[in-house]
Motif scaffolding. Sequence first.
Motif, PDB file in Angstrom:
ATOM      1  N   ASP A 173       0.809  -1.211   0.000  1.00 55.24           N
ATOM      2  CA  ASP A 173       0.000   0.000   0.000  1.00 55.24           C
ATOM      3  C   ASP A 173       0.849   1.271   0.000  1.00 55.24           C
ATOM      4  N   SER A 174       2.144   1.141  -0.337  1.00 62.28           N
ATOM      5  CA  SER A 174       3.030   2.298  -0.282  1.00 62.28           C
ATOM      6  C   SER A 174       3.484   2.770  -1.660  1.00 62.28           C
ATOM      7  N   TYR A 175       2.945   2.160  -2.711  1.00 60.47           N
ATOM      8  CA  TYR A 175       3.363   2.518  -4.067  1.00 60.47           C
ATOM      9  C   TYR A 175       2.283   2.123  -5.073  1.00 60.47           C
ATOM     10  N   ARG A 176       2.449   2.627  -6.283  1.00 61.52           N
ATOM     11  CA  ARG A 176       1.638   2.210  -7.425  1.00 61.52           C
ATOM     12  C   ARG A 176       2.595   1.686  -8.491  1.00 61.52           C
ATOM     13  N   ARG A 177       2.254   0.557  -9.118  1.00 55.08           N
ATOM     14  CA  ARG A 177       3.148  -0.048 -10.099  1.00 55.08           C
ATOM     15  C   ARG A 177       2.461  -0.174 -11.456  1.00 55.08           C
TER      16      ARG A 177
END
Length: 282
Positions: A30-34
């Motif tokens: 939940d700490s990034y978007r890929r």
Amino acid sequence: MPRRSLLAMLPALLTACSGVDLLNATVATDSYRRTEGLAYGEHARQRLDVYQPKDPVSNAPLVVFFYGGSWSSGERADYRFVGEALASRGIVTVIADYRLSPAFRYPAFVQDSAGAVRWAFDHAADYGASPARLFVMGHSAGAYNAAMVALDARWLAARGLQPSRLAGWIGLAGPYDFLPIVDAQTRVAFDWPATPADSQPLSHASRASPPALLLAPVKDSSVNPQRSTVAMARRLKAQGVRVESELFDGVGHVSLLAAMASVLRSRAPVLARVTAFVQAAG
């Protein structure tokens, strides 16, 4: 599995695929978007993933990361822990695959690395990053790729760029001077003994080189840190280039990079050093 048991197992498993899977299993989701599988060329290996901070950013620094594997193995998906670590610190991160030996030899993997950097430069704004804050980074063989892109102007020039457009480069346990070649896989990748002398990053260090952050273990059974990291830092400093360098106790060739993951971050401040360098140089 209890967290303490997982921590105890990781160092022994990190050299195996199961170790990478185990390490990635500890990574926050939940700490990034890929964004996955973007093409920077026509070959199947010319693909990359982009990791963005969870919250939208603008003019963020951008790091293009190349993994190691003796130029003969590696998959970008195995390095989600690197993408998450940097994205969680506000750094847009590109992790690129590249063509591998034995099907391809030097300079194919360097050409691909330059191609991935060109893609990142062109698409930085699409992902909230600034092309003026572009860095190349690598571990082991990937650090070689990053060094060649940053120091030898031929490769970016073929893509219409110059190393001067880079805000800096980061090498983790990189081999920057390794002739004559003794490792069997490396001999194949560089077509030894027909390896050109100018394939060595150390020979390209000059006053025009971008700022550098060079990190390595004190003891490394795969790459001699004195011959590569220490010698590169000394050569760049002699040319007046801004260089930060450090050798760490308590980590080895593989665990130096693994220390970027949250569960192993106490072993060495690799992520902190990379983040500080990127924020300052950018």
